[in-house]
Design an enzyme around this catalytic site. Sequence first.
Site, short mmCIF file in Angstrom:
data_model
loop_
_atom_site.label_atom_id
_atom_site.label_comp_id
_atom_site.label_asym_id
_atom_site.label_seq_id
_atom_site.Cartn_x
_atom_site.Cartn_y
_atom_site.Cartn_z
N THR A 1 0.85 -1.20 0.00
CA THR A 1 0.00 0.00 0.00
C THR A 1 0.88 1.25 0.00
O THR A 1 1.99 1.24 0.55
CB THR A 1 -0.95 0.04 1.22
OG1 THR A 1 -0.20 0.26 2.42
CG2 THR A 1 -1.75 -1.25 1.33
N TYR B 1 -0.18 11.52 14.54
CA TYR B 1 0.74 10.63 13.81
C TYR B 1 1.45 9.70 14.78
O TYR B 1 1.49 8.48 14.58
CB TYR B 1 1.75 11.45 13.02
CG TYR B 1 2.72 10.59 12.22
CD1 TYR B 1 2.33 10.02 11.01
CD2 TYR B 1 4.01 10.35 12.69
CE1 TYR B 1 3.21 9.23 10.28
CE2 TYR B 1 4.89 9.56 11.97
CZ TYR B 1 4.49 9.01 10.77
OH TYR B 1 5.36 8.21 10.05
#
Length: 315
Positions: A8, A193
Amino acid sequence: MRKAVLVTGASSGVGLALCKRLLEEDHELHLCLACRNRSKAEAVRAALLASHPLAEVSIVQVDVSDLQSVFRASQELRQRFQRLDYVYLNAGIMPNPQLNIKALFSGLFSRKVIHMFSTAEGLLTQEDQITADGLQEVFETNVFGHFILIQELAPLLCHSDSPSQLIWTSSRNARKSNFCLEDIQHSRGQEPYSSSKYAVDLLSVAVNRNFNSRGLYSSVVCPGTMVTNMTCGILPPFVWTLLMPIIWLVWLFHQKPESLNPLTKYLSATTGFGSNYVMTQKMDLDEDTAEKFYQNLLELEKHVRATIQKRNHQS
């Protein structure tokens, strides 16, 4: 039979470099590029085939921040493949990173300067937003979209006679202090994050606990500091070039999945003479927390699926 590998976020950055290196290691792979942008993926596919004509390179269009896209791509992959040997769960975002200048300069003159640059601890905050699925964008892109992808691809990954392996791109910025089980999407924090990468570490441990008996193994890697679209949003490319070397990690591709420690993170590193090597780091987590997080994801999955079905029925 060709090994089948899905990556991905394969059209740029770590994902693109990974695809190039994988084909250098095994030029007869079936490499499937899982990308949001079809035109960029087509250009990457053409370039990879030009340099590795014996390989088989295909594309599946998927946006892991859009669950409808994940479901469509998963269905397409189940129709195309009988099994997947490796899945590199690499796609991720760090939206609108803001550098804390005060923390940067105070850190430069402290004993923690190396730790600061290697982990970005305390340096970066981000502005998150809500997706069409009603989830925090960083959480959905970096964690939950990939979780749903694994659930949907289980028939291709679970073969006890021949193990498959998940390899997650984590980060040295994955901090336990930025993650909370009561707020797994980090909706109340400023470092989504870091939280999402710690969640990735937890999820990898939970996958091993729940899927090893079915022939699926999971590992976490940190590719090191490198110049990508994500890091260039924080500092200019020439600054990163001065700070750290660019390094890539494909070592796990040659390891037997069942031989790897599920509580270890594998980090790519480079010596002062330019030689690459892999170092290990014990993850700062416990299996009970990982399992609780996994159960939270299963509950969220039920809720999201019901919401999507209701929305589709109404339209």
